[in-house]
Design a protein around this motif. Structure first.
Motif, PDB file in Angstrom:
ATOM      1  N   GLU A  91       0.818  -1.214   0.000  1.00  0.00           N
ATOM      2  CA  GLU A  91       0.000   0.000   0.000  1.00  0.00           C
ATOM      3  C   GLU A  91       0.851   1.262   0.000  1.00  0.00           C
ATOM      4  O   GLU A  91       0.401   2.312  -0.473  1.00  0.00           O
ATOM      5  N   ASN A  92       2.072   1.157   0.520  1.00  0.00           N
ATOM      6  CA  ASN A  92       2.903   2.358   0.670  1.00  0.00           C
ATOM      7  C   ASN A  92       3.995   2.489  -0.379  1.00  0.00           C
ATOM      8  O   ASN A  92       4.392   3.614  -0.716  1.00  0.00           O
ATOM      9  N   SER A  93       4.523   1.390  -0.883  1.00  0.00           N
ATOM     10  CA  SER A  93       5.688   1.493  -1.761  1.00  0.00           C
ATOM     11  C   SER A  93       5.765   0.285  -2.675  1.00  0.00           C
ATOM     12  O   SER A  93       5.022  -0.693  -2.533  1.00  0.00           O
ATOM     13  N   VAL A  94       6.729   0.394  -3.615  1.00  0.00           N
ATOM     14  CA  VAL A  94       7.090  -0.697  -4.518  1.00  0.00           C
ATOM     15  C   VAL A  94       8.465  -1.199  -4.099  1.00  0.00           C
ATOM     16  O   VAL A  94       9.383  -0.400  -3.876  1.00  0.00           O
ATOM     17  N   ASN A  95       8.615  -2.499  -3.980  1.00  0.00           N
ATOM     18  CA  ASN A  95       9.849  -3.098  -3.483  1.00  0.00           C
ATOM     19  C   ASN A  95      10.469  -4.000  -4.542  1.00  0.00           C
ATOM     20  O   ASN A  95       9.769  -4.545  -5.409  1.00  0.00           O
ATOM     21  N   MET A  96      11.789  -4.155  -4.461  1.00  0.00           N
ATOM     22  CA  MET A  96      12.530  -5.037  -5.359  1.00  0.00           C
ATOM     23  C   MET A  96      13.512  -5.856  -4.534  1.00  0.00           C
ATOM     24  O   MET A  96      14.218  -5.308  -3.667  1.00  0.00           O
ATOM     25  N   ARG A  97      13.555  -7.156  -4.816  1.00  0.00           N
ATOM     26  CA  ARG A  97      14.484  -8.062  -4.150  1.00  0.00           C
ATOM     27  C   ARG A  97      15.461  -8.626  -5.169  1.00  0.00           C
ATOM     28  O   ARG A  97      15.033  -9.073  -6.239  1.00  0.00           O
ATOM     29  N   LEU A  98      16.720  -8.620  -4.817  1.00  0.00           N
ATOM     30  CA  LEU A  98      17.758  -9.247  -5.627  1.00  0.00           C
ATOM     31  C   LEU A  98      18.322 -10.409  -4.825  1.00  0.00           C
ATOM     32  O   LEU A  98      18.840 -10.215  -3.718  1.00  0.00           O
ATOM     33  N   ALA A  99      18.221 -11.618  -5.371  1.00  0.00           N
ATOM     34  CA  ALA A  99      18.629 -12.821  -4.656  1.00  0.00           C
ATOM     35  C   ALA A  99      19.637 -13.589  -5.491  1.00  0.00           C
ATOM     36  O   ALA A  99      19.512 -13.687  -6.719  1.00  0.00           O
ATOM     37  N   ARG A 100      20.626 -14.144  -4.798  1.00  0.00           N
ATOM     38  CA  ARG A 100      21.639 -14.994  -5.427  1.00  0.00           C
ATOM     39  C   ARG A 100      21.306 -16.447  -5.117  1.00  0.00           C
ATOM     40  O   ARG A 100      21.114 -16.815  -3.961  1.00  0.00           O
ATOM     41  N   LEU A 101      21.228 -17.256  -6.183  1.00  0.00           N
ATOM     42  CA  LEU A 101      20.900 -18.666  -6.021  1.00  0.00           C
ATOM     43  C   LEU A 101      22.175 -19.477  -5.864  1.00  0.00           C
ATOM     44  O   LEU A 101      23.215 -19.139  -6.454  1.00  0.00           O
ATOM     45  N   PRO A 102      22.131 -20.584  -5.102  1.00  0.00           N
ATOM     46  CA  PRO A 102      20.946 -21.093  -4.398  1.00  0.00           C
ATOM     47  C   PRO A 102      20.892 -20.722  -2.924  1.00  0.00           C
ATOM     48  O   PRO A 102      19.878 -20.950  -2.275  1.00  0.00           O
ATOM     49  N   LYS A 103      21.952 -20.146  -2.363  1.00  0.00           N
ATOM     50  CA  LYS A 103      22.028 -19.948  -0.910  1.00  0.00           C
ATOM     51  C   LYS A 103      22.103 -18.491  -0.493  1.00  0.00           C
ATOM     52  O   LYS A 103      22.453 -18.188   0.647  1.00  0.00           O
ATOM     53  N   GLY A 104      21.786 -17.578  -1.391  1.00  0.00           N
ATOM     54  CA  GLY A 104      21.763 -16.182  -1.000  1.00  0.00           C
ATOM     55  C   GLY A 104      23.095 -15.490  -1.264  1.00  0.00           C
ATOM     56  O   GLY A 104      23.983 -16.055  -1.898  1.00  0.00           O
ATOM     57  N   PRO A 105      23.230 -14.245  -0.840  1.00  0.00           N
ATOM     58  CA  PRO A 105      22.316 -13.457   0.008  1.00  0.00           C
ATOM     59  C   PRO A 105      21.153 -12.846  -0.776  1.00  0.00           C
ATOM     60  O   PRO A 105      21.085 -12.951  -1.996  1.00  0.00           O
ATOM     61  N   THR A 106      20.277 -12.153  -0.019  1.00  0.00           N
ATOM     62  CA  THR A 106      19.114 -11.487  -0.600  1.00  0.00           C
ATOM     63  C   THR A 106      19.132 -10.026  -0.182  1.00  0.00           C
ATOM     64  O   THR A 106      19.202  -9.722   1.018  1.00  0.00           O
ATOM     65  N   LEU A 107      19.063  -9.139  -1.170  1.00  0.00           N
ATOM     66  CA  LEU A 107      19.054  -7.687  -0.928  1.00  0.00           C
ATOM     67  C   LEU A 107      17.642  -7.155  -1.144  1.00  0.00           C
ATOM     68  O   LEU A 107      17.010  -7.443  -2.173  1.00  0.00           O
ATOM     69  N   TYR A 108      17.156  -6.376  -0.187  1.00  0.00           N
ATOM     70  CA  TYR A 108      15.828  -5.772  -0.245  1.00  0.00           C
ATOM     71  C   TYR A 108      15.973  -4.282  -0.534  1.00  0.00           C
ATOM     72  O   TYR A 108      16.635  -3.554   0.216  1.00  0.00           O
ATOM     73  N   PHE A 109      15.350  -3.840  -1.629  1.00  0.00           N
ATOM     74  CA  PHE A 109      15.367  -2.424  -2.013  1.00  0.00           C
ATOM     75  C   PHE A 109      13.939  -1.885  -2.012  1.00  0.00           C
ATOM     76  O   PHE A 109      12.980  -2.608  -2.297  1.00  0.00           O
ATOM     77  N   ARG A 110      13.842  -0.602  -1.712  1.00  0.00           N
ATOM     78  CA  ARG A 110      12.581   0.121  -1.889  1.00  0.00           C
ATOM     79  C   ARG A 110      12.714   1.020  -3.099  1.00  0.00           C
ATOM     80  O   ARG A 110      13.648   1.832  -3.183  1.00  0.00           O
ATOM     81  N   VAL A 111      11.795   0.862  -4.051  1.00  0.00           N
ATOM     82  CA  VAL A 111      11.823   1.657  -5.279  1.00  0.00           C
ATOM     83  C   VAL A 111      11.150   2.995  -4.966  1.00  0.00           C
ATOM     84  O   VAL A 111       9.914   3.091  -4.918  1.00  0.00           O
ATOM     85  N   ALA A 112      11.978   4.016  -4.739  1.00  0.00           N
ATOM     86  CA  ALA A 112      11.430   5.339  -4.396  1.00  0.00           C
ATOM     87  C   ALA A 112      10.784   5.994  -5.607  1.00  0.00           C
ATOM     88  O   ALA A 112       9.700   6.587  -5.500  1.00  0.00           O
ATOM     89  N   LYS A 113      11.444   5.904  -6.781  1.00  0.00           N
ATOM     90  CA  LYS A 113      10.928   6.489  -8.020  1.00  0.00           C
ATOM     91  C   LYS A 113      11.243   5.538  -9.163  1.00  0.00           C
ATOM     92  O   LYS A 113      12.251   4.827  -9.124  1.00  0.00           O
ATOM     93  N   TYR A 114      10.392   5.577 -10.186  1.00  0.00           N
ATOM     94  CA  TYR A 114      10.684   4.797 -11.395  1.00  0.00           C
ATOM     95  C   TYR A 114       9.985   5.440 -12.588  1.00  0.00           C
ATOM     96  O   TYR A 114       8.937   6.098 -12.455  1.00  0.00           O
ATOM     97  N   THR A 115      10.605   5.253 -13.741  1.00  0.00           N
ATOM     98  CA  THR A 115      10.068   5.764 -15.007  1.00  0.00           C
ATOM     99  C   THR A 115      10.175   4.657 -16.041  1.00  0.00           C
ATOM    100  O   THR A 115      11.231   4.021 -16.167  1.00  0.00           O
ATOM    101  N   LEU A 116       9.114   4.434 -16.773  1.00  0.00           N
ATOM    102  CA  LEU A 116       9.076   3.362 -17.761  1.00  0.00           C
ATOM    103  C   LEU A 116       9.793   3.763 -19.036  1.00  0.00           C
ATOM    104  O   LEU A 116      10.099   4.942 -19.279  1.00  0.00           O
ATOM    105  N   ILE A 117      10.037   2.761 -19.891  1.00  0.00           N
ATOM    106  CA  ILE A 117      10.728   3.006 -21.160  1.00  0.00           C
ATOM    107  C   ILE A 117       9.907   3.921 -22.062  1.00  0.00           C
ATOM    108  O   ILE A 117      10.436   4.845 -22.699  1.00  0.00           O
ATOM    109  N   LYS A 118       8.599   3.686 -22.112  1.00  0.00           N
ATOM    110  CA  LYS A 118       7.768   4.486 -23.016  1.00  0.00           C
ATOM    111  C   LYS A 118       7.761   5.962 -22.609  1.00  0.00           C
ATOM    112  O   LYS A 118       7.708   6.852 -23.473  1.00  0.00           O
ATOM    113  N   ASP A 119       7.846   6.249 -21.320  1.00  0.00           N
ATOM    114  CA  ASP A 119       7.866   7.636 -20.877  1.00  0.00           C
ATOM    115  C   ASP A 119       9.200   8.306 -21.195  1.00  0.00           C
ATOM    116  O   ASP A 119       9.242   9.489 -21.576  1.00  0.00           O
ATOM    117  N   VAL A 120      10.291   7.560 -21.061  1.00  0.00           N
ATOM    118  CA  VAL A 120      11.608   8.128 -21.360  1.00  0.00           C
ATOM    119  C   VAL A 120      11.745   8.391 -22.856  1.00  0.00           C
ATOM    120  O   VAL A 120      12.233   9.452 -23.290  1.00  0.00           O
TER     121      VAL A 120
END
Length: 522
Positions: A91-120
């Motif tokens: 409800e508050n934000s968009v999040n992105m996780r980057l994970a390395r297989l198979p045993k991690g680590p996992t990085l949690y990011f909050r997407v503060a701003k984003y712009t799509l390809i069509k807008d750029v």
């Protein structure tokens, strides 16, 4: 007719394909997908990120609601997937996780701003994006990631391992068509993500010569000589003036695609943004694949004592889990042992039963345990009777052993015949013969046709004014006592049947002539 391929050409092509397969399996591959309900814009952002990670990603990856993270992990191994990029929305934000297989680590990011390809692309006056740019992986550029800090180094290593590494001495410059820039801001602790298209143009020549090199001939109707175009560069727009400087001019070590890009010549590298854009904020880092110890948290900070207490609680939970698992295994083993014992006892009982049945059916002598007052098996006798009725002959001695023991030596082996009743002797009272002359009589001698009417029928006849329809067993007219043409009257408030049913009833009662007369009157 074309030339046939020689053996050396075939061997070279096979070797090239083998090297390509080996190199393809060694580079990292990424799955980009979303989890849960994300909406239309975030779904398009997922597709744009797949374009960035091409060609080493699944462009047409289908995700269903039933899929869980274990499903992706299960298929990642056979396909050679090394990283996950997972997008979620709250409800508050968009999040992105980057994970390395198979045993991690996992990085949690909050997407503060984003712009799509069509807008750029829509905001640019001249954009450069075509399919040939996505046949090779982009070049990764990291900026300001040399700051001290475990989480900064881990974040830089994660981004580097998501893209194939390059060998500067063996790199072909024509394979580099795109560039991914990641810039870390230590003040705001944000990561700027940008995606550019790369173009190389020659420098050190006039604008007119550059036009001729690019096969874009200007309008020269006002010129007297071509030297005016080469020296003065007239009739050229101001927007075509060079905007290059020392920041993007370099000497090419190889021949690059495009007119005028020769080796050991000065050329300018120009970047055109093609999107998407993202502003990321690191939230936390987990040790495993979506689980494990928290290595870094940007919001919550804990002391050493709190961390030790958390580790103790975790160890206690693990011990409790192991104890539960051990008890479950013991219960499963005990149930299995009981089930095996029951199965063994049941098999022994079935075996004893088979042995007893085998002695009764195989031996020619009678079973000593069988008493004389008990009848033999009825199944064999029924089969023998059925055989006699169907074939008309006596069965063989070995065909039905149960029936053989039942017959005595005095019985004759004649075909079975049905018994006929003599005319003087009647059948027993419980079995009536339908061919007898006393079919319609009661046991007392009274006929069924002389029985009295029931109470309901008498009441019905009284309501009709005492009219009767004749005796039940007789063949007299059902409508006797009625005048001709009175069949349409009401009897007890009910109309008589009309149509085909009424025609049949009148035909059997009053004749065909009366029915036609009535039809003509109506």
């Amino acid at each position: 007719m074309g030339k046939t391929k020689t053996k050396n050409q075939k061997k070279a092509r096979e070797a090239t394909s083998r090297v390509a397969e080996e190199s393809y399996s060694t580079v990292p591959h990424t799955f980009v997908f979303h989890r849960g309900q994300v909406g239309k814009n975030v779904g398009q952002l997922v597709l744009d990120m797949r374009r960035v990670m091409e060609p080493f990603t699944a462009r047409s990856l289908k995700v269903r609601k039933k899929n869980v993270l274990k499903d992706f992990v299960a298929v990642a191994g056979p396909l050679g997937i090394t990283h996950f990029s997972i997008f979620t929305k709250t409800e508050n934000s968009v999040n992105m996780r980057l994970a390395r297989l198979p045993k991690g680590p996992t990085l949690y990011f909050r997407v503060a701003k984003y712009t799509l390809i069509k807008d750029v692309v829509s905001s640019l006056k001249r954009h450069r994006m075509h399919e040939q740019q996505f046949t090779h992986h982009p070049l990764l550029v990291l900026n300001n990631f040399g700051i001290e800090g475990m989480h900064i180094k881990l974040m830089a290593t994660m981004f580097q391992n998501m893209f194939p590494s390059i060998n500067v001495h063996k790199l072909n410059l024509n394979c580099i068509k795109r560039c991914v820039l990641l810039n870390y801001d230590p003040v705001s602790q944000e990561v700027e993500f940008r995606h550019y298209s790369l173009k190389v143009v020659p420098v050190g020549m006039s604008r007119g010569v550059k036009k001729l090199m690019q096969e874009k001939f200007p309008n020269m109707n006002k010129l007297e000589d071509i030297s005016e175009l080469l020296m003065k560069g007239v009739n050229l727009s101001e927007s075509e003036a060079e905007q290059d400087g020392d920041h993007n001019i370099t000497e090419l070590p190889q021949v690059y695609s495009g007119r005028g890009n020769m080796a050991s010549q000065q050329s300018a590298v120009r970047l055109t943004e093609i999107g998407p854009r993202m502003t990321l904020q690191l939230v936390k880092i987990l040790e495993g694949m979506g689980e494990g110890n928290v290595l870094h948290h940007s919001i919550i900070s804990r002391t050493e004592e709190e961390l030790q207490e958390m580790l103790k609680r975790k160890e206690a939970r693990l011990k409790e889990k192991e104890e539960r698992k051990r008890k479950q295994e013991e219960n499963v083993a005990l149930k299995k042992e009981k089930r095996d014992q029951n199965k063994k006892r049941s098999l022994e009982g079935i075996k004893r039963k088979w042995q007893q049945e085998g002695q009764v059916s195989d031996d020619e002598v009678e079973d000593p345990g069988n008493q004389e007052d008990k009848p033999p098996a009825e199944e064999s006798e029924d089969e023998a009777d059925y055989y006699r009725e169907a074939v008309g002959e006596e069965p063989d001695e070995d065909m039905f052993p149960g029936a053989k023991r039942k017959r005595g030596h005095g019985n004759s082996l004649k075909p079975f015949k049905k018994r006929k009743l003599s005319p003087g002797k009647g059948p027993p009272q419980d079995k009536k013969s339908f061919k007898s002359s006393d079919r319609g009589k009661k046991p007392g001698g009274q006929r069924f046709g002389d029985r009295k009417a029931v109470e309901g029928r008498n009441r019905f006849r009284k309501s009709e004014g005492g009219k009767t329809f004749g005796k039940r067993g007789g063949k007299a007219n059902r409508f006797a006592g009625q005048k001709k043409g009175e069949t349409g009257k009401k009897y007890g408030g009910q109309k008589t049947f009309k149509g085909r049913a009424g025609m049949k009833r009148q035909k059997g009662a009053g004749g065909k002539k009366d029915f036609k007369h009535k039809k003509g009157k109506s």
